[in-house]
Each structure stands twice: as C-alpha cells, then as structure tokens.
Design an enzyme around this catalytic site. Structure first.
Site, mmCIF file in Angstrom:
data_model
loop_
_atom_site.group_PDB
_atom_site.id
_atom_site.type_symbol
_atom_site.label_atom_id
_atom_site.label_comp_id
_atom_site.label_asym_id
_atom_site.label_seq_id
_atom_site.Cartn_x
_atom_site.Cartn_y
_atom_site.Cartn_z
ATOM 1 N N CYS A 246 0.834 -1.211 0.000
ATOM 2 C CA CYS A 246 0.000 0.000 0.000
ATOM 3 C C CYS A 246 0.869 1.262 0.000
ATOM 4 C CB CYS A 246 -0.918 -0.055 1.227
ATOM 5 S SG CYS A 246 -1.739 1.477 1.648
ATOM 6 N N CYS B 103 0.132 3.754 2.730
ATOM 7 C CA CYS B 103 0.590 3.196 4.015
ATOM 8 C C CYS B 103 2.081 3.459 4.197
ATOM 9 C CB CYS B 103 0.354 1.685 4.066
ATOM 10 S SG CYS B 103 -1.373 1.185 3.969
#
Length: 121
Positions: free
Chosen positions: A30, A33
């Site tokens: 991600c 993230c």
C-alpha cells in the site's frame, strides 16, 4: 518508543494494558501506508508515553476483519479500552498530533458513563 507489531496473539494484552494506543492498519503493498509510516514512527518518538502499534493487514487478516478494516491505512485510537477514533487515510504530522491531543483531552469518566448507559439500554 518504537512501534509495536500487533498480532491476534498480543493485541488484547498490548491495547488492554495501555492508557492510549494508536493503531496503524497497513500493508506492505500500500503506497499511502508506506507514505504514512514515517509520520507514524516520528509521532511515536515524540509521544513516548503512548503506545503505537502496527497491524499488517496481510499477515493479520483476522484482526483486520474483527475491526472491519476495509481501507488502508486506517488509524485507530483506543483509550482505556474504548475506540475513540477509527478512520482510513494517511494523515499529515500536524493532523496526527492534533488527534493525539484530542484523545488526551477526552473526559474518560464521561465516555465510560456513556458506554455503561448504552450497554444497559
């Protein structure tokens, strides 16, 4: 304090045994993230009295499902066993610091009274 890796095995112990815990639900693949990771780490060094935990949603799918995590990163703030905040999205450092201060300022006696009342009604 460095961040703690949270798993189904240690989640209750870490979160239940701490006053304020910030939990970052994330995954290696991600991009947002990975962008939020350094901000989260820096906050953990600034706010050493709090616990900062990370849940790898790929490795801990059961834990992510328990909390209904549908988007990552998702930040959750738990104080005295009560989830005060849970929202997806990467935050800039100033917004994270603001959220931490808001969590510190919450009157937990009122929150526990409301939770108790909701459970009875």
């Amino acid at each position: 304090m460095a961040t703690v890796e949270l798993t189904t095995e240690n989640f209750d112990e870490v979160v239940g045994g701490s006053d304020i815990v910030l939990v970052d639900f994330w995954a290696e693949w991600c991009g947002p993230c990975r962008a939020f990771g350094p901000t989260f780490e820096a906050a953990s060094e600034t706010h050493e009295d709090l616990v900062f935990g990370k849940v790898d949603t790929e490795a801990q799918q059961e834990l992510a499902a328990t909390f209904g995590i549908r988007s990552i990163p998702t930040l959750m703030i738990v104080r005295e066993g009560v989830v005060l905040f849970a929202q997806p999205g990467a935050l800039p450092a100033n917004a994270l610091d603001s959220l931490i201060q808001q969590a510190r300022d919450v009157n937990m006696e009122e929150v526990h009274a409301q939770v108790s009342q909701a459970q009875q009604g």
